[in-house]
Design a protein around this motif. Structure first.
Motif, PDB file in Angstrom:
ATOM      1  N   ASP A 127      41.531 -13.039  62.236  1.00 45.78           N
ATOM      2  CA  ASP A 127      41.851 -11.794  61.520  1.00 45.78           C
ATOM      3  C   ASP A 127      43.295 -11.797  61.020  1.00 45.78           C
ATOM      4  OD1 ASP A 127      39.309 -10.663  61.885  1.00 45.78           O
ATOM      5  OD2 ASP A 127      39.860  -9.915  63.862  1.00 45.78           O
ATOM      6  N   ALA A 128      43.815 -12.969  60.716  1.00 45.16           N
ATOM      7  CA  ALA A 128      45.203 -13.086  60.261  1.00 45.16           C
ATOM      8  C   ALA A 128      45.340 -12.654  58.807  1.00 45.16           C
ATOM      9  CB  ALA A 128      45.690 -14.521  60.423  1.00 45.16           C
ATOM     10  N   LYS A 129      46.542 -12.235  58.451  1.00 47.11           N
ATOM     11  CA  LYS A 129      46.891 -11.939  57.065  1.00 47.11           C
ATOM     12  C   LYS A 129      47.705 -13.070  56.447  1.00 47.11           C
ATOM     13  CE  LYS A 129      45.043  -7.855  57.323  1.00 47.11           C
ATOM     14  NZ  LYS A 129      43.731  -7.597  56.652  1.00 47.11           N
ATOM     15  N   HIS A 130      48.409 -13.806  57.303  1.00 50.78           N
ATOM     16  CA  HIS A 130      49.269 -14.887  56.826  1.00 50.78           C
ATOM     17  C   HIS A 130      49.115 -16.104  57.739  1.00 50.78           C
ATOM     18  CE1 HIS A 130      51.205 -11.084  55.603  1.00 50.78           C
ATOM     19  NE2 HIS A 130      51.508 -11.730  54.494  1.00 50.78           N
ATOM     20  N   ALA A 131      49.239 -17.276  57.140  1.00 51.87           N
ATOM     21  CA  ALA A 131      49.244 -18.524  57.901  1.00 51.87           C
ATOM     22  C   ALA A 131      50.274 -19.464  57.280  1.00 51.87           C
ATOM     23  CB  ALA A 131      47.864 -19.174  57.913  1.00 51.87           C
ATOM     24  N   ARG A 132      50.729 -20.394  58.077  1.00 52.97           N
ATOM     25  CA  ARG A 132      51.737 -21.351  57.621  1.00 52.97           C
ATOM     26  C   ARG A 132      51.366 -22.742  58.101  1.00 52.97           C
ATOM     27  NH1 ARG A 132      55.684 -23.893  60.245  1.00 52.97           N
ATOM     28  NH2 ARG A 132      57.472 -24.690  59.069  1.00 52.97           N
ATOM     29  N   VAL A 133      51.545 -23.723  57.233  1.00 55.69           N
ATOM     30  CA  VAL A 133      51.344 -25.127  57.585  1.00 55.69           C
ATOM     31  C   VAL A 133      52.664 -25.858  57.355  1.00 55.69           C
ATOM     32  CG1 VAL A 133      50.077 -27.254  57.111  1.00 55.69           C
ATOM     33  CG2 VAL A 133      48.925 -25.043  56.892  1.00 55.69           C
ATOM     34  N   GLY A 134      53.193 -26.459  58.404  1.00 55.68           N
ATOM     35  CA  GLY A 134      54.406 -27.257  58.285  1.00 55.68           C
ATOM     36  C   GLY A 134      54.083 -28.727  58.466  1.00 55.68           C
ATOM     37  N   VAL A 135      54.595 -29.572  57.583  1.00 54.51           N
ATOM     38  CA  VAL A 135      54.384 -31.022  57.656  1.00 54.51           C
ATOM     39  C   VAL A 135      55.749 -31.691  57.639  1.00 54.51           C
ATOM     40  CG1 VAL A 135      53.239 -33.022  56.641  1.00 54.51           C
ATOM     41  CG2 VAL A 135      52.238 -30.752  56.355  1.00 54.51           C
ATOM     42  N   ALA A 136      56.023 -32.525  58.642  1.00 58.65           N
ATOM     43  CA  ALA A 136      57.327 -33.184  58.729  1.00 58.65           C
ATOM     44  C   ALA A 136      57.166 -34.529  59.425  1.00 58.65           C
ATOM     45  CB  ALA A 136      58.320 -32.305  59.494  1.00 58.65           C
ATOM     46  N   THR A 137      58.190 -35.355  59.328  1.00 61.31           N
ATOM     47  CA  THR A 137      58.225 -36.623  60.054  1.00 61.31           C
ATOM     48  C   THR A 137      59.436 -36.626  60.971  1.00 61.31           C
ATOM     49  OG1 THR A 137      59.397 -37.640  58.184  1.00 61.31           O
ATOM     50  CG2 THR A 137      57.020 -37.968  58.304  1.00 61.31           C
ATOM     51  N   ARG A 138      59.240 -37.195  62.158  1.00 59.12           N
ATOM     52  CA  ARG A 138      60.323 -37.368  63.128  1.00 59.12           C
ATOM     53  C   ARG A 138      60.289 -38.815  63.585  1.00 59.12           C
ATOM     54  NH1 ARG A 138      59.043 -32.066  66.914  1.00 59.12           N
ATOM     55  NH2 ARG A 138      59.340 -30.466  65.288  1.00 59.12           N
ATOM     56  N   GLU A 139      61.237 -39.590  63.099  1.00 53.84           N
ATOM     57  CA  GLU A 139      61.269 -41.026  63.371  1.00 53.84           C
ATOM     58  C   GLU A 139      59.933 -41.638  62.952  1.00 53.84           C
ATOM     59  OE1 GLU A 139      62.390 -41.338  67.456  1.00 53.84           O
ATOM     60  OE2 GLU A 139      64.472 -40.775  67.065  1.00 53.84           O
ATOM     61  N   ASP A 140      59.151 -42.142  63.905  1.00 53.05           N
ATOM     62  CA  ASP A 140      57.890 -42.784  63.549  1.00 53.05           C
ATOM     63  C   ASP A 140      56.700 -41.875  63.825  1.00 53.05           C
ATOM     64  OD1 ASP A 140      58.114 -42.787  66.268  1.00 53.05           O
ATOM     65  OD2 ASP A 140      57.341 -44.825  66.550  1.00 53.05           O
ATOM     66  N   ARG A 141      56.920 -40.555  63.797  1.00 53.87           N
ATOM     67  CA  ARG A 141      55.856 -39.602  64.101  1.00 53.87           C
ATOM     68  C   ARG A 141      55.642 -38.641  62.937  1.00 53.87           C
ATOM     69  NH1 ARG A 141      52.872 -40.756  68.834  1.00 53.87           N
ATOM     70  NH2 ARG A 141      54.149 -42.316  69.867  1.00 53.87           N
ATOM     71  N   LEU A 142      54.371 -38.288  62.734  1.00 50.88           N
ATOM     72  CA  LEU A 142      54.002 -37.233  61.801  1.00 50.88           C
ATOM     73  C   LEU A 142      53.735 -35.972  62.604  1.00 50.88           C
ATOM     74  CD1 LEU A 142      53.044 -36.235  58.949  1.00 50.88           C
ATOM     75  CD2 LEU A 142      50.748 -36.991  59.625  1.00 50.88           C
ATOM     76  N   VAL A 143      54.368 -34.875  62.220  1.00 50.41           N
ATOM     77  CA  VAL A 143      54.227 -33.611  62.940  1.00 50.41           C
ATOM     78  C   VAL A 143      53.682 -32.553  61.988  1.00 50.41           C
ATOM     79  CG1 VAL A 143      55.390 -31.829  64.283  1.00 50.41           C
ATOM     80  CG2 VAL A 143      56.170 -34.210  64.428  1.00 50.41           C
ATOM     81  N   CYS A 144      52.560 -31.955  62.365  1.00 50.02           N
ATOM     82  CA  CYS A 144      51.962 -30.871  61.587  1.00 50.02           C
ATOM     83  C   CYS A 144      51.822 -29.649  62.496  1.00 50.02           C
ATOM     84  CB  CYS A 144      50.586 -31.261  61.055  1.00 50.02           C
ATOM     85  SG  CYS A 144      50.566 -32.704  59.969  1.00 50.02           S
ATOM     86  N   VAL A 145      52.241 -28.502  61.999  1.00 47.53           N
ATOM     87  CA  VAL A 145      52.144 -27.256  62.760  1.00 47.53           C
ATOM     88  C   VAL A 145      51.433 -26.217  61.905  1.00 47.53           C
ATOM     89  CG1 VAL A 145      53.385 -25.418  63.950  1.00 47.53           C
ATOM     90  CG2 VAL A 145      54.263 -27.768  64.021  1.00 47.53           C
ATOM     91  N   VAL A 146      50.378 -25.631  62.456  1.00 44.87           N
ATOM     92  CA  VAL A 146      49.644 -24.549  61.794  1.00 44.87           C
ATOM     93  C   VAL A 146      49.814 -23.294  62.641  1.00 44.87           C
ATOM     94  CG1 VAL A 146      47.414 -23.744  60.936  1.00 44.87           C
ATOM     95  CG2 VAL A 146      47.957 -26.195  60.901  1.00 44.87           C
ATOM     96  N   SER A 147      50.322 -22.230  62.046  1.00 48.84           N
ATOM     97  CA  SER A 147      50.514 -20.980  62.782  1.00 48.84           C
ATOM     98  C   SER A 147      49.991 -19.819  61.947  1.00 48.84           C
ATOM     99  CB  SER A 147      51.993 -20.771  63.123  1.00 48.84           C
ATOM    100  OG  SER A 147      52.784 -20.775  61.949  1.00 48.84           O
ATOM    101  N   ASP A 148      49.646 -18.727  62.637  1.00 49.52           N
ATOM    102  CA  ASP A 148      49.151 -17.546  61.932  1.00 49.52           C
ATOM    103  C   ASP A 148      49.616 -16.290  62.654  1.00 49.52           C
ATOM    104  OD1 ASP A 148      47.113 -16.554  63.912  1.00 49.52           O
ATOM    105  OD2 ASP A 148      46.139 -18.463  63.476  1.00 49.52           O
ATOM    106  N   ASP A 149      49.388 -15.140  62.017  1.00 51.58           N
ATOM    107  CA  ASP A 149      49.783 -13.860  62.607  1.00 51.58           C
ATOM    108  C   ASP A 149      48.560 -13.062  63.043  1.00 51.58           C
ATOM    109  OD1 ASP A 149      48.717 -13.161  60.166  1.00 51.58           O
ATOM    110  OD2 ASP A 149      50.435 -11.976  59.489  1.00 51.58           O
ATOM    111  N   GLY A 150      47.527 -13.776  63.487  1.00 51.63           N
ATOM    112  CA  GLY A 150      46.283 -13.129  63.874  1.00 51.63           C
ATOM    113  C   GLY A 150      46.283 -12.615  65.298  1.00 51.63           C
TER     114      GLY A 150
END
Length: 205
Positions: A127-150
């Motif tokens: 039941d969220a109104k907003h969501a965010r997807v962050g994509v980044a690299t840290r050294e030899d790692r891929l980091v993805c974060v999905v967050s919402d306000d639900g």
């Protein structure tokens, strides 16, 4: 490490079932309004059904699932977010902090599947109104974060489901890590995968 092709169960869950769930959400919202159903909604749902019928025929024939047409992971996630926004009205922001490559690294397709599933969970359950997807690299790692306000999600108490278990399994099999936890408002999903070299050619299968 090559990304394994999705199983039949994964393809059904990630394709047909997700599309049907979104169609159900769209229909429920329309039925909650006074008056007849909009004609454009009927046209939209018919198109969706036609697409999924074609997908089921492809699965029955044993054809491979098509890869995303975008040239790399961030652009594929942006296209997915835009598509879900148009269907559900949820505002989805994609923030990419990786260097543009125009290619898919070896674990990027796994990341795409997991992040897409997390976004579908947001659409269906939060039941969220907003969501965010962050994509980044840290050294030899891929980091993805999905967050919402639900309304939040507690893995230890909410009933388990196939999608979440499969997300954990895909991350683990790729040598990575997945965490699903409540955040200040809503839910946060963090995915960390080894960042393999960029592949020559198109999306890894």
């Amino acid at each position: 490490m090559s990304s394994a092709p999705p199983t039949l169960a994964q393809q059904l869950h990630d394709g047909v079932l997700q599309s049907m769930a979104i169609a159900r959400i769209r229909l429920d919202r329309a039925l909650a309004q006074d008056g007849p159903l909009p004609r454009e909604l009927g046209t939209e749902l018919k198109l969706l059904l036609d697409q999924e019928i074609a997908g089921l025929r492809r699965l029955i024939s044993g054809s491979a699932a098509p890869a995303p047409p975008q040239p790399d992971l961030p652009s594929a996630l942006a296209a997915t977010a835009e598509h879900l926004e148009s269907l559900t009205g949820i505002s989805i922001l994609v923030e990419n902090r990786t260097a543009p490559t125009g290619r898919w690294a070896e674990n990027d397709l796994i990341a795409y599947r997991i992040v897409r599933e997390a976004l579908h969970n947001t659409v269906k359950h939060s039941d969220a109104k907003h969501a965010r997807v962050g994509v980044a690299t840290r050294e030899d790692r891929l980091v993805c974060v999905v967050s919402d306000d639900g309304r939040g999600f507690e893995p230890s108490t909410d009933r388990p489901h196939f999608g979440l278990a499969d997300m954990h399994a895909q991350a683990r099999d790729a040598g990575g890590y997945l965490a699903v936890q409540p955040c200040r408002t809503g839910t946060s999903v963090t995915l960390i995968l080894p960042r393999n070299p960029v592949l020559e050619g198109s999306v890894p299968q």
